[in-house]
Design an enzyme around this catalytic site. Structure first.
Site, PDB file in Angstrom:
ATOM      1  N   HIS A 428       0.833  -1.209   0.000  1.00  0.00           N
ATOM      2  CA  HIS A 428       0.000   0.000   0.000  1.00  0.00           C
ATOM      3  C   HIS A 428       0.871   1.263   0.000  1.00  0.00           C
ATOM      4  O   HIS A 428       0.692   2.153  -0.839  1.00  0.00           O
ATOM      5  CB  HIS A 428      -0.891  -0.054   1.249  1.00  0.00           C
ATOM      6  CG  HIS A 428      -1.801   1.117   1.437  1.00  0.00           C
ATOM      7  ND1 HIS A 428      -3.166   1.019   1.287  1.00  0.00           N
ATOM      8  CD2 HIS A 428      -1.565   2.411   1.780  1.00  0.00           C
ATOM      9  CE1 HIS A 428      -3.721   2.193   1.527  1.00  0.00           C
ATOM     10  NE2 HIS A 428      -2.768   3.060   1.827  1.00  0.00           N
ATOM     11  N   GLU A 429       1.803   1.322   0.923  1.00  0.00           N
ATOM     12  CA  GLU A 429       2.597   2.552   1.056  1.00  0.00           C
ATOM     13  C   GLU A 429       3.502   2.768  -0.160  1.00  0.00           C
ATOM     14  O   GLU A 429       3.735   3.899  -0.573  1.00  0.00           O
ATOM     15  CB  GLU A 429       3.428   2.542   2.345  1.00  0.00           C
ATOM     16  CG  GLU A 429       2.614   2.332   3.632  1.00  0.00           C
ATOM     17  CD  GLU A 429       1.422   3.257   3.782  1.00  0.00           C
ATOM     18  OE1 GLU A 429       1.482   4.407   3.323  1.00  0.00           O
ATOM     19  OE2 GLU A 429       0.402   2.809   4.363  1.00  0.00           O
ATOM     20  N   HIS A 432       1.651   4.378  -2.925  1.00  0.00           N
ATOM     21  CA  HIS A 432       1.457   5.813  -2.711  1.00  0.00           C
ATOM     22  C   HIS A 432       2.623   6.657  -3.235  1.00  0.00           C
ATOM     23  O   HIS A 432       2.454   7.852  -3.454  1.00  0.00           O
ATOM     24  CB  HIS A 432       1.323   6.111  -1.220  1.00  0.00           C
ATOM     25  CG  HIS A 432      -0.075   5.978  -0.688  1.00  0.00           C
ATOM     26  ND1 HIS A 432      -1.173   6.470  -1.332  1.00  0.00           N
ATOM     27  CD2 HIS A 432      -0.533   5.431   0.465  1.00  0.00           C
ATOM     28  CE1 HIS A 432      -2.255   6.227  -0.602  1.00  0.00           C
ATOM     29  NE2 HIS A 432      -1.898   5.594   0.492  1.00  0.00           N
TER      30      HIS A 432
HETATM   31 ZN   LIG Z   1      -2.901   5.083   2.203  1.00  0.00          ZN
END
Ligand SMILES: [Zn+2]
Length: 1014
Positions: A428-429, A432
């Protein structure tokens, strides 16, 4: 950002951190050196204030004389007589609100742009030069920021954000260069009329004598002091123990609106600028930031270290970051030369707990670069594992911060679900770094643009790392789609794009609707477009908006363009607006025209807003553009699949190759964000198919049918017997996913039923479905290397085994209970824990609930002595499984009043007591009694995550409990926040279900039809 999930099956909406290293920190006294600095500054400040006062008075007298001469006019000053007014260089610690009376002289200060919750936009930052001195001995820091500004519209006001900063000096100079050309440091000082904080909007206002001119460049210099707080926001501190000694670190969390707590800045995502950061600190610490250190110098005088970091690319304030700590690291390099380091406590680094995350990060950078066809933008990426963090993680560009539980992996004792969760947080990170950091949403209403993408890519990226897990096609359904449809089917839900203005509302947009519905909508769109065009569109979107901002319409237009390039003319914006600007989702009902006997049939398809509460459905007019995929099948094959767009309330479509016994199946592989209902005859055919040969229908659709059937029945769209009859096929089910979907639905029902007289009818029925597969799968062996290493293990088999053991033990299978008790007894007598890590939570909980008080004491003791993060968490949860209310009460009281349970875990304890049928009324009572204490201690955070409120109310289901809840809402006077209205709606739904459907439900269980066709 990654929100923290609590244990599976629960409403995963919390921040349940557990953390054994950090507790409350006592501020140590300031050192002499700092004393002297502060003292000198005070004396100097005082002298300056006196001087300023004299100058201001003189200037004011002169000006007021002049104004009397000139009459009214623009640009006139009101220096005299205003308590908030300060000349340049003066101290400005007064409450700004006192200074702003609207002038009766008609000057342009009447506009008061700082009273609007958003920045006025007359000036834009281009570059920040930020210098910090960090005092770890007394947890303070001081800073100087020099911001290069471009004037957009003529204005006398510079309005930016500060919060809790003590601003000392302010000056503004005009730069030589015009906008678009590099600034020359030639300009002259601008006279400042006054400057003051405006705390109501967390703003700071500088009022100039003369207007700034459009297209010209100016420089705003400010110096400030602040504390390094102990509260997880802005620039905050935490601690850990190394060799019995307490060590401190300080790190930032700026998202969404806390950069303003660390330096004066234009703290809205659209104000992108470049940053040059310099940090000075005691040389025993290391400092980190988004960019690598460019130069470093050690002072001979005081032994302090000054690190100057390389200039960043254009970026928003909320993912700027720095840290001061004495961590160590391990590093690796990607093929393209990006250095990846994982920083953590020295003992975690030396034990290798960070190696797993480091290795997957390296592979992920390669994956995303290939998928997006855009290189990672920075020369390095640091992953920082901190003991305390308000979220699971934060995606700061080049310096992502993780709470230890979401990045450190101790392979010996970690379960596969712990590893999976950790993996997904990392995936997830890293996503980003592109979606969020490189291209940033214009404003917080579209936070789902970054969070939805990152959440969707958790599944896609994990599939890249571990193709066998099959996350995007399978686990996505139960963990994202089914979970969020539960929330989004409430009338208290909200559209995914939410209007927000006030700073206090911004935290609220980070909820499961943004993350999970965002991901589900993106997945639906990706499936409509097809992989190649979807990727092409994303690539174009990223390239067009890199180092800048984008709104949802920018994305839609790039995706539409990609579609048009292949001759497919779909207006994606028009379609998606229905899904993002309206709350909820539709239930699509497909029915066959029974009268026809031809091989070509008409089917009627209708849509309506799915809501759990029947009475609120009557006048709903919401409609969607639904991409409905339909397949027809019979006993042995699925004949065809087609995509039908449903735009109206009701439509008729022609389907080929239909026979009397062909069934229809909608929403193939559950790629769409909606539920599907059928006529009862079609349900019967589908159920018959599942009983005779389930594999004809895909795993995803089997899970989807289960979830749809239970929820349609719960909401009253279907008879209660349909889902019960449907799960009668489970003994034939060999895949994990449908079992997982079924268990999620069954635990939901369990909460409704477990205090009813006829409960055993329900639990016996569940056990009957579970028994054969449970016995066949058995328990995991605990030989070395078999567990805890999900990389080699067959993940699906382990998860299915775990699911079946959990169902068997929670619904009362005697053999399951005996096995759990045997494991616990063995542990106590041998003092060796031979319980396989993957099922420890189930065994601990079952043992505590069945065995005597000594076992509770044993687990309590282990909870205190354990050092492994994941182990500690499940030991604490096990303590809440006791059916002894005396022990539960003791645990609740100890949690709240002693420091035996870490402060962040208190809410988890209460919620888990509420999950225990024997503890439900206790948790509900305790919550109401301690509301004031809880509310005072957890304050706003409580509303932000709503975990506690839903945890202690979701099982309430009698009229009496409903009125208790209403009384509580009235008497506690808490109208704010979405948690209580939602809780009320859920409890009303529970009461209604009992009134309308309980009899029907039990009636079916008393006399289930003998054949699958019923
Ligand atoms: Zn997030």
């Amino acid at each position: 950002m990654g929100l923290n999930d609590s244990s599976p099956g629960a409403m995963r909406n919390g921040r349940g951190l557990s953390d054994q290293w950090a507790d409350s920190v006592v501020v140590r006294p300031r050192t002499t050196e700092r004393h002297i600095t502060v003292h000198k500054r005070l004396v100097l400040g005082f002298a300056l204030s006196i001087l300023t006062l004299i100058i201001v008075t003189v200037v004011a007298v002169v000006l007021s004389v002049r104004f009397e001469e000139c009459g009214s006019g623009r640009g006139r000053d009101r220096a005299a007589g205003e308590p908030g007014a300060r000349g340049a260089g003066g101290s400005a610690r007064l409450n700004g609100s006192r200074g702003e009376r609207t002038g009766d002289r008609g000057d342009d200060e009447a506009a008061q742009p700082w009273r609007s919750p958003r920045l006025p936009g007359s000036v834009r930052p281009r570059h920040y030069d930020l210098r910090l001195a960090v005092y770890m001995d007394n947890f303070t820091f001081s800073g100087e920021v020099s911001i290069e500004l471009e004037c957009v519209n003529a204005t006398r006001f510079i309005v930016l954000h500060t919060d809790r900063l003590e601003v000392d000096q302010v000056s503004v100079t005009a730069e030589g260069g015009a906008a678009g050309r590099p600034a020359r440091p030639a300009g002259g000082a601008m006279r400042i009329h006054r400057h003051f904080p405006f705390p109501a909007n967390q703003m700071y206002v500088v009022v100039l004598h003369r207007e700034l001119k459009p297209m010209r460049v100016y420089r705003l210099n400010m110096s400030f002091d602040a504390a390094i707080e102990d509260e997880l926001l802005g620039f905050f501190r935490s601690s850990y123990t190394l060799q019995r000694e307490r060590r401190y670190l300080a790190v930032t969390q700026f998202s969404p609106i806390h950069a303003r707590k660390a330096f004066p800045c234009f703290d809205e995502p659209v104000y992108k600028a470049t940053f040059s950061l310099t940090i000075r600190h005691d040389a025993q610490y290391t400092s980190l930031s988004n960019m690598p250190v460019e130069s470093s110098s050690l002072s001979d005088e005081d032994g302090w270290l000054t690190n100057r970091f390389a200039r960043t690319p254009r970026m928003s304030t909320y993912y700027l970051a720095w840290a001061v700590c004495n961590f160590t690291y391990r590093e690796t390099q990607t093929d393209s030369g990006v250095t990846i380091r994982l920083y953590a406590r020295p003992d975690a680094i030396s034990s290798g707990a960070g190696d797993y995350a480091l290795q997957i990060t390296k592979r992920l950078l390669g994956f995303y670069q290939a998928y997006f066809k855009v290189q990672y933008s920075l020369p390095k990426l640091d992953l920082l594992a901190v003991p305390k963090h308000p979220y699971a993680a934060m995606e700061n560009w080049g310096l992502s911060v993780f709470v230890e539980q979401k990045i450190l992996l101790d392979a010996e004792v970690s379960s596969s679900s712990y590893q999976m969760e950790l993996t997904m947080v990392v995936v997830h990170e890293i996503c980003h770094q592109w979606f969020g950091d490189l291209v940033t949403p214009v404003w917080w209403e579209d936070v789902w643009l970054k969070e939805g993408f990152a959440h969707f890519f958790e599944y896609v990226g994990t599939d890249f790392l571990f193709p066998k897990w099959n996350m995007e096609k399978q686990r996505f359904l139960t963990d994202v789609l089914h979970e969020v449809m539960l929330l989004d089917g409430l009338r208290s839900s909200h559209p995914i794009s939410q209007e927000v203005e006030q700073a206090t509302d911004i935290n609220r947009v980070f909820d499961w609707i943004a993350y999970k519905k965002g991901a589900a909508l993106i997945r639906m769109l990706a499936n409509v477009m097809g992989q190649t065009l979807f990727q092409k569109g994303l690539n174009d979107y990223l390239l067009s908006h890199m180092y800048s901002n984008a709104a949802r319409d920018d994305l839609w237009s790039k995706l539409s363009q990609a579609m048009r390039s292949e001759g497919r003319d779909i207006d994606i914006g028009e379609m998606m607006d229905r899904w993002t600007l309206q709350m909820g989702y539709p239930v699509v009902t497909i029915s066959k025209d029974q009268s026809e006997q031809l091989t070509t049939h008409n089917i009627t398809v209708s849509q309506e807003h799915f809501l759990y509460g029947q009475e609120v459905r009557s006048n709903n007019s919401l409609q969607w553009q639904v991409p409905l995929t339909v397949a027809v099948g019979n006993a042995s094959t699925v004949c065809s699949e087609s995509l039908i767009w449903i735009n109206n309330k009701t439509e008729t479509h022609r389907i080929h190759q239909m026979h009397e016994n062909t069934w229809l199946l909608g929403n193939i592989n559950q790629t769409g964000y909606f539920r599907v209902n059928y006529d009862l005859q079609n349900w019967k055919l589908l159920i018959q198919q599942l009983h005779s040969s389930p594999q004809i229908i895909s795993v995803g659709n089997r899970a989807g049918l289960i979830d749809d059937a239970f929820n349609l029945a719960r909401a009253g769209y279907l008879p209660q017997g349909v889902p019960l009859q449907l799960i009668g096929y489970l003994p034939e089910e060999t895949s994990f996913l449908p079992w997982h979907a079924a268990s999620q639905a069954l635990y939901q029902l369990d909460k409704l039923l477990d205090r009813t007289d006829e409960y055993s009818l329900f639990s016996d029925y569940v056990l009957k479905q579970v028994a054969s597969r449970y016995h066949q799968m058995g328990w995991p062996s605990n030989g070395p290397g078999h567990e805890g290493n999900v990389l080699q293990a067959s993940y699906q088999t382990e998860e299915l085994q775990r699911e079946l053991i959990m169902l068997a033990c929670s619904f009362g299978n005697k053999q399951c209970h005996r096995q759990a008790v045997a494991y616990i007894s063995d542990w106590i007598s041998s003092n060796k824990n031979r319980i396989p890590p993957n099922i420890r939570d189930i065994v601990y909980c079952t043992g505590v609930s069945l065995m005597d008080e000594d076992v509770w004491e044993f687990i309590w003791m282990k909870f205190h002595s354990s050092n492994a993060v994941s182990e500690k968490k499940i030991l604490l949860e096990a303590l809440t499984c006791s059916d002894n209310t005396f022990l539960l009460n003791r645990l609740l009281n100890l949690s709240l009043t002693s420091d035996l349970v870490p402060e962040q875990d208190v809410i988890d304890v209460i919620v888990h007591v509420g999950r225990n049928p024997q503890g439900r009324s206790l948790a509900w009572k305790y919550f109401r009694e301690k509301w004031e204490v809880l509310n005072a201690r957890y304050g706003e955070a409580l509303f932000m995550n709503s975990k506690l409120i839903s945890g202690v109310t979701e099982f309430l289901n009698t009229e009496k409990e409903l009125s208790e809840l209403k009384d509580f809402i009235l008497s506690s006077g808490v109208g704010a926040g979405p948690a209580l209205p939602r809780a009320l709606e859920i409890v009303e739904g529970n009461v209604r279900w009992h009134r309308l459907y309980r009899r029907q439900f039990y009636q079916w269980l008393r006399k289930p039809p003998s054949s699958a066709l019923g």
